[in-house]
Design a protein around this motif. Structure first.
Motif, PDB file in Angstrom:
ATOM      1  N   THR A  22      72.432  48.774 -14.766  1.00 57.32           N
ATOM      2  CA  THR A  22      73.325  48.828 -15.931  1.00 57.32           C
ATOM      3  C   THR A  22      72.628  48.468 -17.236  1.00 57.32           C
ATOM      4  N   GLY A  23      71.443  47.874 -17.143  1.00 57.63           N
ATOM      5  CA  GLY A  23      70.757  47.427 -18.345  1.00 57.63           C
ATOM      6  C   GLY A  23      71.337  46.144 -18.914  1.00 57.63           C
ATOM      7  N   ALA A  24      72.152  45.448 -18.108  1.00 59.77           N
ATOM      8  CA  ALA A  24      72.750  44.186 -18.560  1.00 59.77           C
ATOM      9  C   ALA A  24      71.699  43.080 -18.584  1.00 59.77           C
ATOM     10  N   ALA A  25      71.809  42.180 -19.543  1.00 62.05           N
ATOM     11  CA  ALA A  25      70.909  41.034 -19.616  1.00 62.05           C
ATOM     12  C   ALA A  25      71.350  39.978 -18.605  1.00 62.05           C
ATOM     13  N   LEU A  26      70.383  39.357 -17.955  1.00 63.53           N
ATOM     14  CA  LEU A  26      70.661  38.301 -16.979  1.00 63.53           C
ATOM     15  C   LEU A  26      70.690  36.949 -17.689  1.00 63.53           C
ATOM     16  N   VAL A  27      71.805  36.240 -17.553  1.00 63.60           N
ATOM     17  CA  VAL A  27      71.954  34.947 -18.222  1.00 63.60           C
ATOM     18  C   VAL A  27      72.128  33.850 -17.177  1.00 63.60           C
ATOM     19  N   PRO A  28      71.145  32.959 -17.021  1.00 61.88           N
ATOM     20  CA  PRO A  28      71.299  31.872 -16.054  1.00 61.88           C
ATOM     21  C   PRO A  28      72.269  30.810 -16.563  1.00 61.88           C
ATOM     22  N   VAL A  29      73.088  30.305 -15.665  1.00 65.10           N
ATOM     23  CA  VAL A  29      73.999  29.205 -15.978  1.00 65.10           C
ATOM     24  C   VAL A  29      73.788  28.143 -14.913  1.00 65.10           C
ATOM     25  N   TYR A  30      73.308  26.977 -15.327  1.00 66.84           N
ATOM     26  CA  TYR A  30      73.158  25.892 -14.355  1.00 66.84           C
ATOM     27  C   TYR A  30      74.186  24.814 -14.665  1.00 66.84           C
ATOM     28  N   SER A  31      74.963  24.476 -13.629  1.00 60.40           N
ATOM     29  CA  SER A  31      76.067  23.538 -13.797  1.00 60.40           C
ATOM     30  C   SER A  31      75.683  22.193 -13.193  1.00 60.40           C
ATOM     31  N   PHE A  32      75.230  21.284 -14.033  1.00 61.85           N
ATOM     32  CA  PHE A  32      74.836  19.951 -13.588  1.00 61.85           C
ATOM     33  C   PHE A  32      76.075  19.132 -13.235  1.00 61.85           C
ATOM     34  N   GLY A  33      76.087  18.601 -12.013  1.00 59.33           N
ATOM     35  CA  GLY A  33      77.235  17.828 -11.540  1.00 59.33           C
ATOM     36  C   GLY A  33      78.160  18.606 -10.636  1.00 59.33           C
ATOM     37  N   GLU A  34      77.984  19.913 -10.523  1.00 57.74           N
ATOM     38  CA  GLU A  34      78.863  20.743  -9.684  1.00 57.74           C
ATOM     39  C   GLU A  34      78.883  20.261  -8.228  1.00 57.74           C
ATOM     40  N   ASN A  35      77.737  19.832  -7.734  1.00 57.72           N
ATOM     41  CA  ASN A  35      77.661  19.412  -6.337  1.00 57.72           C
ATOM     42  C   ASN A  35      78.179  18.003  -6.092  1.00 57.72           C
ATOM     43  N   ASP A  36      78.565  17.289  -7.152  1.00 60.32           N
ATOM     44  CA  ASP A  36      78.992  15.898  -7.017  1.00 60.32           C
ATOM     45  C   ASP A  36      80.499  15.734  -6.864  1.00 60.32           C
ATOM     46  N   LEU A  37      81.236  16.831  -6.835  1.00 56.21           N
ATOM     47  CA  LEU A  37      82.697  16.751  -6.890  1.00 56.21           C
ATOM     48  C   LEU A  37      83.346  16.467  -5.543  1.00 56.21           C
ATOM     49  N   TRP A  38      82.663  16.777  -4.454  1.00 57.12           N
ATOM     50  CA  TRP A  38      83.123  16.441  -3.107  1.00 57.12           C
ATOM     51  C   TRP A  38      81.924  15.976  -2.293  1.00 57.12           C
ATOM     52  N   ASP A  39      82.187  15.215  -1.274  1.00 55.52           N
ATOM     53  CA  ASP A  39      81.188  14.956  -0.251  1.00 55.52           C
ATOM     54  C   ASP A  39      81.584  15.780   0.963  1.00 55.52           C
ATOM     55  N   GLN A  40      80.633  16.060   1.850  1.00 55.02           N
ATOM     56  CA  GLN A  40      80.986  16.784   3.054  1.00 55.02           C
ATOM     57  C   GLN A  40      80.173  16.274   4.234  1.00 55.02           C
ATOM     58  N   LEU A  41      80.694  16.549   5.414  1.00 53.72           N
ATOM     59  CA  LEU A  41      80.058  16.110   6.650  1.00 53.72           C
ATOM     60  C   LEU A  41      78.627  16.631   6.716  1.00 53.72           C
ATOM     61  N   GLU A  42      77.714  15.789   7.178  1.00 59.84           N
ATOM     62  CA  GLU A  42      76.323  16.210   7.321  1.00 59.84           C
ATOM     63  C   GLU A  42      76.239  17.420   8.249  1.00 59.84           C
ATOM     64  N   ASN A  43      75.525  18.437   7.798  1.00 61.28           N
ATOM     65  CA  ASN A  43      75.432  19.680   8.567  1.00 61.28           C
ATOM     66  C   ASN A  43      74.052  20.310   8.413  1.00 61.28           C
ATOM     67  N   PRO A  44      73.002  19.607   8.794  1.00 57.84           N
ATOM     68  CA  PRO A  44      71.654  20.179   8.632  1.00 57.84           C
ATOM     69  C   PRO A  44      71.477  21.464   9.418  1.00 57.84           C
ATOM     70  N   GLU A  45      70.552  22.300   8.974  1.00 55.27           N
ATOM     71  CA  GLU A  45      70.255  23.551   9.669  1.00 55.27           C
ATOM     72  C   GLU A  45      69.947  23.269  11.132  1.00 55.27           C
ATOM     73  N   GLY A  46      70.571  24.049  12.018  1.00 61.54           N
ATOM     74  CA  GLY A  46      70.337  23.885  13.442  1.00 61.54           C
ATOM     75  C   GLY A  46      71.329  22.979  14.139  1.00 61.54           C
ATOM     76  N   SER A  47      72.107  22.206  13.368  1.00 63.63           N
ATOM     77  CA  SER A  47      73.100  21.314  13.977  1.00 63.63           C
ATOM     78  C   SER A  47      74.284  22.126  14.502  1.00 63.63           C
ATOM     79  N   ALA A  48      75.055  21.534  15.411  1.00 62.80           N
ATOM     80  CA  ALA A  48      76.216  22.216  15.989  1.00 62.80           C
ATOM     81  C   ALA A  48      77.239  22.556  14.910  1.00 62.80           C
ATOM     82  N   VAL A  49      77.411  21.613  13.971  1.00 60.60           N
ATOM     83  CA  VAL A  49      78.366  21.857  12.879  1.00 60.60           C
ATOM     84  C   VAL A  49      77.933  23.053  12.040  1.00 60.60           C
ATOM     85  N   ARG A  50      76.646  23.101  11.686  1.00 62.84           N
ATOM     86  CA  ARG A  50      76.157  24.188  10.837  1.00 62.84           C
ATOM     87  C   ARG A  50      76.228  25.533  11.557  1.00 62.84           C
ATOM     88  N   LYS A  51      75.920  25.544  12.847  1.00 65.03           N
ATOM     89  CA  LYS A  51      76.006  26.792  13.609  1.00 65.03           C
ATOM     90  C   LYS A  51      77.434  27.321  13.618  1.00 65.03           C
TER      91      LYS A  51
END
Length: 330
Positions: free
Chosen positions: A218-247
């Motif tokens: 489309t020829g559209a310009a790419l504009v990065p938006v980084y939202s500092f603090g976005e990941n701090d709004l909830w906590d979640q159960l640990e789910n590392p790659e390979g764990s039963a929860v993550r699978k």
């Protein structure tokens, strides 16, 4: 020990919490079950409504093309005061670093996804933080999974705040509606939401190149938006790659297209448990645009890789410039 919030809470903060509660019942967490319940349970109480519900569902799924043809934004709703209370709850802020020419089209790329992309909702689906004043002349839409538009009534809420399908053809259409036509997508998607936790900034981006292709077509310009603090709004159960929860979560994401983070937030009358987001500051910084050429025909993989790397460099520069200002506790 549970910290309760029954007493000595100013009215302004109560209104902010009420606005977030309103949003909760119109979000994937609470809105989808509620709207489905309203639609189908009401037909048992009032059977006469069943034919109308069937007609509506047929229209919504097979006839209405708004989700892929620019949406159906309702300006008055996007400017409603409830969004001011909503954004003040955290609070959410929108930082402009450069002016954007309204004669061009822009593909805003939002990072990180977080659990529910609160910064994207506040800053780009409403005018609560002054998007229209900061970027005059831009007519923006937000992309979301097409499956959301198959949910009765809920889809109308999404369309009213300017959401559209994030399918390839929809993205192309939304960026070619005319001068200033722009689109925001959350590049990391559902998979990235599974890595959203306080103090972390894990992005799912290395193999995501579809948005680069859209920009080059489309020829559209790419504009990065980084939202500092976005990941701090909830906590979640640990789910590392390979764990039963993550699978289990990966299987759900692979089948349904959306993820199910196992969340812990706060409640309406307490600060320690519940599903509402914590009160944490979110600052969405809009970086400098990466001007892309418009390429007709097939796009060579090397060209795609080149512009993808240029975008990554642009995003990293934005993050490095502001991480010590807005994310000191990382």
């Amino acid at each position: 020990m549970v910290h309760w919030s029954f007493l000595h809470v100013p009215l302004e903060r109560r209104l902010q919490t009420a606005a977030v509660l309103f949003w909760f019942f119109a979000s994937p967490l609470g809105g989808v079950p509620m709207f489905l319940y309203i639609c189908f349970f009401s037909t048992f109480i009032f059977p006469i409504l069943l034919p109308f519900l069937v007609i509506y569902i047929i229209w919504a799924i097979f006839i209405d093309k708004a989700p892929t043809k620019g949406g159906r934004p309702w300006k008055a709703f996007r400017n409603a005061k409830i969004w001011k209370y909503f954004s003040s709850y955290f609070p959410v802020e929108l930082k402009k670093t450069e002016s954007l020419d309204p004669e061009r089209n822009y593909l805003f790329c939002y990072h990180p996804h977080g659990v529910l992309s609160i910064g994207a909702v506040c800053n780009f689906a409403s005018n609560a933080t002054g998007f229209n004043e900061k970027f005059p002349g831009l007519d923006i839409r937000l992309g979301t999974l097409n499956i959301n538009f198959f949910i009765p009534i809920y889809r109308e809420w999404l369309l009213a705040v300017g959401l559209v399908s994030v399918s390839y053809q929809s993205c192309i259409h939304n960026l070619t509606r005319g001068k200033g036509a722009s689109l925001l997508i959350v590049v990391g998607g559902a998979k990235e939401s599974l890595d959203a936790r306080p103090g972390k900034s894990t992005l799912t981006l290395q193999n995501r190149k579809g948005f680069i292709k859209v920009a080059l077509k489309t020829g559209a310009a790419l504009v990065p938006v980084y939202s500092f603090g976005e990941n701090d709004l909830w906590d979640q159960l640990e789910n590392p790659e390979g764990s039963a929860v993550r699978k289990w979560q990966d299987k759900i994401e692979g089948v349904l297209g959306f993820a199910l983070p196992l969340l812990r937030g706060r409640g309406v009358f307490n600060y320690d448990f519940g599903l509402l987001p914590f009160r944490q500051r979110v600052v969405s910084v809009v970086g400098k645009p990466l001007l892309c050429p418009k390429i007709e025909g097939e796009i060579d993989q090397k060209v795609l890789d080149l512009w993808h790397q240029r975008y990554l460099d642009n995003l990293k520069e934005l993050y490095d410039q502001y991480k010590d200002v807005y994310y000191k506790n990382r």
